[in-house]
Structures are given as structure tokens and as C-alpha cells.
Motif scaffolding. Structure first.
Motif: not given
Length: 417
Positions: A335-344
């Protein structure tokens, strides 16, 4: 990664110089020197970054000085066979390379570069930290001025022209065109020590303004490669006619939108023509490639300002914890959004996550068709690991991830509490 820098072995300095001479002769490279008469190491060398050829020019420009080059960790790993890799760390260190993970706040690297200066050598830094995507300046770190001020030695810039159009990041190769470079004393030791950080950054940013496609046009350098446009859709991923993203394709000398059918021809001088007239079409009827890229940036900026920027999709991930090679750690989501990158991801090592927040990432590194076989990816780094994240499907552009990362950071700076 914490090892002290190895002083460049003299035999490797001379081998690199000989190899550089061959490459510069092939490209009829002209290096213009400004203000550096009598300059002796140590000094900091800041170089723009468009192709591997940059290293040859830098080595030739500063010879006989010994240098230490800041190099990303993947440069210490050599592909072998279909999917094998071996470490070449020993060789790289003896040639003067210092290992770094991109876009991390690395205090150890600062100490290592300080040691290079204390050794009386030249730390060679590519502050854009990646090849330019379309031959224009990439974002520079705000910490650069503070670093130069701390070391209190002269600061020299090496700005090369022609390296992107000779071997564009989106289509690696060698067109063997003539190139130029300017080696310039930007700051004396006294100026580096006394000037405010803001002024040092201003001078560096001013020195780093370049445009390879503009340079090509002004020099009248023609590239007649019949496949010169192939890969350009990796950078120009959004159609300026219909606005659709991720439907651009390229082949031969043609850039085409699959959604609306608009087509452009890339001529031998690096200009785009044909297709319906758009806001990007100049008075001469051509589109300048960097103008298209910056138009995409403005569109991403609007998404960020509206708070609507968002990507989420399936990915597979490879890890590069050290120089011994890549490890397949599994599949999952990014996920890349207003909070930055998150990868699982989930795989044989269990459930793993990677987070890079907006304030911690002023830009990011991307790759097109990484190593010629793995596809497009974004690499995300901590101080102990590097993840190469490969989105699946076709509804994405890693170029947009890079633009969005930069625009998210600027938006954060503007609106932070």
C-alpha cells in the motif's frame, strides 16, 4: 556496512584510469575544468547521475587522486547464471567503494566519509542517489549542505551531459555519442566552513540544474537507433490526450496510448511529434520529454494535495540483506498512500512487514526490468535490509511511486505541525 573505508588500492586506481581513458575516447568526452587549478585532495566531489558511464568520467576527471565512491549495496552483488549471485564485496572495497542503502539516514556513512577526508582522499558522492529518469535533475537531500559544512574541505561538482541520452535509464545501452562534463570548484574550504547551510544548498542545487534532452537538441546530436523510443512508456506512463494512466506502450520510435490510440514519434533529436495537440505541445509542434514528466508530477501533486493519492495491490518481494545475493521472501500486498509505504509478505520466513513513513522518505529508488529479468520494482530500505518490491499486473507505474514519494514529502513539510 560499518567497516571503515578501504583506501583505493593504487593498482586499481590505475586500472580504472586506463579503462576510463578507453571509454572517454570512445565518446570523445570533453572535460572542462573551472577554478580547480592547483586544487589538491582532500575535497568532496558531487556528481550528477545518469548512467554507469558517470563513474568513468569521474575517475578520469580527478586522476591521480585516490577516491572512495558511495555505491548502493546491489553494486556489491554479481549475477551468476540464471538466478545465482556471488559477492564481489572484496573487490569493490579495494577499488574504493563504500556500501550504502539508498534513502536511509545513515550516521555510519557520515563517519566513513569523514575518514576518507582524513585519509587525504576524495569522497565521490552521487547525491541524486539514482539514475535520472528523464535526464533532468533528481531531488537532492536537504542534509547535503550540512554535510559539506561539517567536513570543511573544498566542494567540487562534476556535471555530465549526454549520459542519459546515450544510455537512458528506461533503455540501457550505449549509443556512443559524444559527451561533455564540467568539473567546477563550487566552494573553497573557507566558504564551506563559513557559509550558512541554506546558501551551500542553494549553490549545490543551482549547479545541479541540467537537461540532457535540451543539451542534445542544442548540440544537434542525432541518435538514429531504430528502437530509440522503446521503454519510454516506463517514464511517460500517462496519456496527455485522454488522461489514462498505465496504458502507454512503446516500440521502435513510437510512443502510443492503448486507451485512445494517440501516437507520437521520437525523432533523432529526442523530440516527440505527432498525436493531437495538447498543453504539452510547444510552438514548434514538438513535445519536450521532461515537460511530459513534469506534467505527470503536477497531476500526482494534485492527488496528494486533495488527499486522494492511493495505491494498493499484490506484490512479490526479494530481500538483499548483504552482498551475497537476493532472497525470495514471499508474496503479499503493498500500500502506498498519504501515510507512506506499507508492505506485508508471507513466505518461508513467515509474516514480514516493511514500513517507510512520509517524513522519513524524501524520495525512493525504482528500477525498470531489474537485472533484465525481474520486472519493474521499487526498493525500500532500512539500515539492515533492502526489499525489492515487484507489483503484479499492469495497473501501476513505479515512476508514479517515485513522483508520489517526493510530492508526499513536500506536502508533509508544507503542512507539518
Amino acid at each position: 556496512m560499518k567497516n571503515a573505508p578501504v583506501r583505493q588500492w593504487l593498482i586499481f586506481r590505475d586500472i580504472i584510469r586506463a579503462a576510463s581513458a578507453i571509454q572517454l575516447r570512445k565518446h570523445h568526452t570533453i572535460i572542462t575544468r573551472k577554478g580547480i587549478t592547483g586544487l589538491k585532495p582532500p575535497y568532496i566531489l558531487l556528481c550528477n547521475h545518469n548512467a554507469f558511464f558517470d563513474f568513468f568520467v569521474a575517475s578520469a576527471a580527478i586522476y591521480p587522486a585516490r577516491a572512495n565512491f558511495v555505491v548502493a549495496i546491489d553494486g556489491f552483488t554479481m549475477p551468476m547464471g540464471k538466478d545465482g549471485f556471488i559477492s564481489r564485496e572484496g573487490l569493490m572495497r579495494r577499488t574504493g567503494c563504500i556500501m550504502k542503502r539508498k534513502f536511509t539516514k545513515d550516521v555510519v556513512l557520515v563517519r566513513q566519509l569523514k575518514q576518507v577526508v582524513e585519509n587525504g582522499d576524495v569522497p565521490v558522492i552521487y547525491p541524486e542517489a539514482r539514475y535520472s529518469l528523464c535526464g533532468t535533475t533528481a531531488v537532492l537531500p536537504e542534509s547535503l549542505g550540512k554535510f559539506c559544512k561539517m567536513l570543511k574541505v573544498p566542494v567540487v561538482t562534476l556535471i555530465c551531459h549526454g549520459h542519459h541520452v546515450n544510455s537512458p535509464f528506461w533503455r540501457l545501452g550505449d549509443q556512443k555519442i559524444p559527451t561533455e562534463a564540467e568539473l567546477t570548484l563550487l566552494l573553497t574550504a573557507e566558504e564551506a566552513a563559513s557559509l550558512p547551510v541554506e546558501e551551500i544548498n542553494r549553490r549545490i542545487n543551482e549547479a545541479f540544474q541540467y537537461d540532457d534532452f535540451r543539451w542534445q537538441l542544442e548540440k544537434g546530436i542525432e541518435i538514429t537507433d531504430p528502437k530509440r523510443a522503446e521503454g519510454l512508456h516506463k517514464v511517460l506512463y500517462q496519456c496527455p490526450v485522454c488522461g489514462r494512466e498505465y496504458r502507454m506502450t512503446s516500440s521502435g520510435t513510437v510512443l502510443r496510448c492503448e486507451a485512445c490510440g494517440a501516437e507520437w514519434q521520437m525523432d533523432a533529436l529526442g523530440r516527440l511529434s505527432g498525436g493531437p495537440k495538447t498543453e504539452l505541445t510547444g510552438e514548434d509542434g514538438y513535445i519536450h520529454i521532461p515537460d511530459w514528466y513534469e506534467w505527470e508530477r503536477r497531476n500526482v501533486r494534485r492527488e496528494v494535495e486533495n488527499g486522494t493519492y492511493h495505491f494498493e495491490g499484490p506484490v512479490h518481494v526479494k530481500s538483499l540483506p548483504d552482498s551475497k545475493g537476493y532472497i525470495d521472501i514471499g508474496r503479499g500486498t503493498m500500500r502506498h498512500d498519504m501515510g507512506g509505504f506499507h508492505v506485508e509478505v508471507d513466505g518461508k520466513y513467515g509474516h514480514l512487514t516493511m514500513d517507510r513513513s512520509v517524513p522519513d522518505l524524501y524520495s525512493c529508488h525504482i528500477e525498470y526490468e531489474y537485472l533484465g529479468k525481474y520486472g519493474d520494482c521499487v526498493d525500500l530500505n532500512t539500515l539492515t535490509d533492502t526489499w525489492y518490491v515487484y507489483p503484479e499486473g499492469k495497473d501501476f507505474a513505479v515512476t508514479k511511486f517515485a513522483l508520489a514519494t517526493e510530492e508526499l514529502y513536500q506536502h508533509y513539510k508544507k503542512h507539518k505541525p
